[in-house]
Design a protein around this motif. Structure first.
Motif, PDB file in Angstrom:
ATOM      1  N   ASP A  10      54.864 -13.922 -65.742  1.00  0.00           N
ATOM      2  CA  ASP A  10      53.451 -13.497 -66.192  1.00  0.00           C
ATOM      3  C   ASP A  10      52.291 -14.494 -65.847  1.00  0.00           C
ATOM      4  O   ASP A  10      51.205 -13.878 -66.095  1.00  0.00           O
ATOM      5  N   ASN A  11      52.547 -15.566 -65.673  1.00  0.00           N
ATOM      6  CA  ASN A  11      51.587 -16.516 -65.410  1.00  0.00           C
ATOM      7  C   ASN A  11      51.261 -16.828 -64.208  1.00  0.00           C
ATOM      8  O   ASN A  11      51.815 -17.125 -63.369  1.00  0.00           O
ATOM      9  N   GLU A  12      49.852 -16.400 -63.697  1.00  0.00           N
ATOM     10  CA  GLU A  12      49.431 -16.266 -62.360  1.00  0.00           C
ATOM     11  C   GLU A  12      49.364 -17.557 -61.713  1.00  0.00           C
ATOM     12  O   GLU A  12      49.968 -18.196 -60.575  1.00  0.00           O
ATOM     13  N   ARG A  15      53.026 -18.696 -60.809  1.00  0.00           N
ATOM     14  CA  ARG A  15      53.381 -17.691 -59.666  1.00  0.00           C
ATOM     15  C   ARG A  15      52.974 -18.532 -58.638  1.00  0.00           C
ATOM     16  O   ARG A  15      53.636 -18.634 -57.625  1.00  0.00           O
ATOM     17  N   TYR A  16      51.666 -18.880 -58.522  1.00  0.00           N
ATOM     18  CA  TYR A  16      51.113 -19.402 -57.433  1.00  0.00           C
ATOM     19  C   TYR A  16      51.701 -20.725 -56.828  1.00  0.00           C
ATOM     20  O   TYR A  16      52.105 -20.891 -55.948  1.00  0.00           O
ATOM     21  N   THR A  17      51.945 -21.557 -57.797  1.00  0.00           N
ATOM     22  CA  THR A  17      52.727 -22.807 -57.544  1.00  0.00           C
ATOM     23  C   THR A  17      54.195 -22.636 -56.941  1.00  0.00           C
ATOM     24  O   THR A  17      54.566 -23.069 -55.957  1.00  0.00           O
ATOM     25  N   LEU A  18      54.843 -21.665 -57.760  1.00  0.00           N
ATOM     26  CA  LEU A  18      56.150 -21.320 -57.041  1.00  0.00           C
ATOM     27  C   LEU A  18      56.273 -20.818 -55.791  1.00  0.00           C
ATOM     28  O   LEU A  18      56.986 -21.199 -54.911  1.00  0.00           O
ATOM     29  N   LYS A  19      54.916 -20.018 -55.454  1.00  0.00           N
ATOM     30  CA  LYS A  19      55.002 -19.329 -54.174  1.00  0.00           C
ATOM     31  C   LYS A  19      54.554 -20.414 -52.959  1.00  0.00           C
ATOM     32  O   LYS A  19      54.915 -20.466 -52.005  1.00  0.00           O
ATOM     33  N   GLU A  20      53.858 -21.236 -53.275  1.00  0.00           N
ATOM     34  CA  GLU A  20      53.322 -22.638 -52.624  1.00  0.00           C
ATOM     35  C   GLU A  20      54.827 -23.198 -52.146  1.00  0.00           C
ATOM     36  O   GLU A  20      55.061 -23.599 -51.136  1.00  0.00           O
TER      37      GLU A  20
END
Length: 203
Positions: A10-12, A15-20
């Motif tokens: 739920d932390n944007e 999520r961004y870091t994991l996506k990168e």
């Protein structure tokens, strides 16, 4: 074939870091911000692996893991959390998680964990018919192999039993099965007295 990772957090920013990190490894990423969203996305997209947060709205990580396991027993679920308590890790493993890691996550470690879990999952899917014939359950086998993959040295049945919610006799049977397939090596450790103690490691 491309690999798809479901990131549940739920932390944007996380999520961004994991996506990168995942995109750096050339994996596709889909995102969910709650347990409810994760279940709906999983049913629709059928990802190859899930990165699961512990604290989530609309169903925490443990509840979400249990729900996913009701209709898919083999997809790898890696739990990512800041909670260091052993009981949290144990509860997740009993719910069906295949790996557990503490935040903050370092990219090389996460990529390595994902690759190992995907490898075990692929091996499991490739041998489904053999598992059925021999009475070997996919989820149990994957849990044992995932645990062995994360060990730096050969370990005993007792160590595996204590780390996973699996009985001693069951662990022994699955290790014998893996040894017969040439996937596990048995290392006999001789003490001053008594019978040698067997330790096991993936080849």
């Amino acid at each position: 074939m491309s690999t798809t990772i479901l990131v549940v957090d739920d932390n944007e920013g996380i999520r961004y870091t994991l996506k990168e990190i995942c995109q750096f490894a050339e994996w596709n990423v889909i995102e969910a911000v709650s347990g409810k969203d994760a279940i709906a996305l999983f049913e629709k997209m059928e990802p190859d692996l899930i990165l699961m947060d512990y604290h989530l709205p609309n169903g925490d990580g443990i509840t979400t893991t249990k729900e996913i396991r009701k209709f898919n027993v083999h997809v790898p679920i890696i739990v990512l959390t800041v909670d260091e308590r052993q009981e949290v890790a144990d509860t997740f493993m009993k719910a069906g998680a295949t790996d557990f890691a503490l935040k903050p996550i370092k990219a090389p470690d996460l990529i390595s964990r994902i690759r190992l879990n995907l490898k075990v999952s692929k091996l499991t899917e490739d041998h489904i018919s053999a598992f059925v014939d021999k009475g070997i359950k996919q989820d149990t086998l994957m849990s044992i192999k995932s645990y062995l993959l994360n060990q730096e040295k050969a370990i005993t049945i007792d160590e595996i039993k204590n780390a996973l919610p699996i009985a001693y006799q069951t662990v022994h049977r699955y290790l014998n099965y893996l040894e017969g397939r040439g996937e596990v090596e048995v290392v006999s450790q001789y003490g001053k007295k008594g019978r040698p103690k067997n330790r096991y490691r993936l080849i």
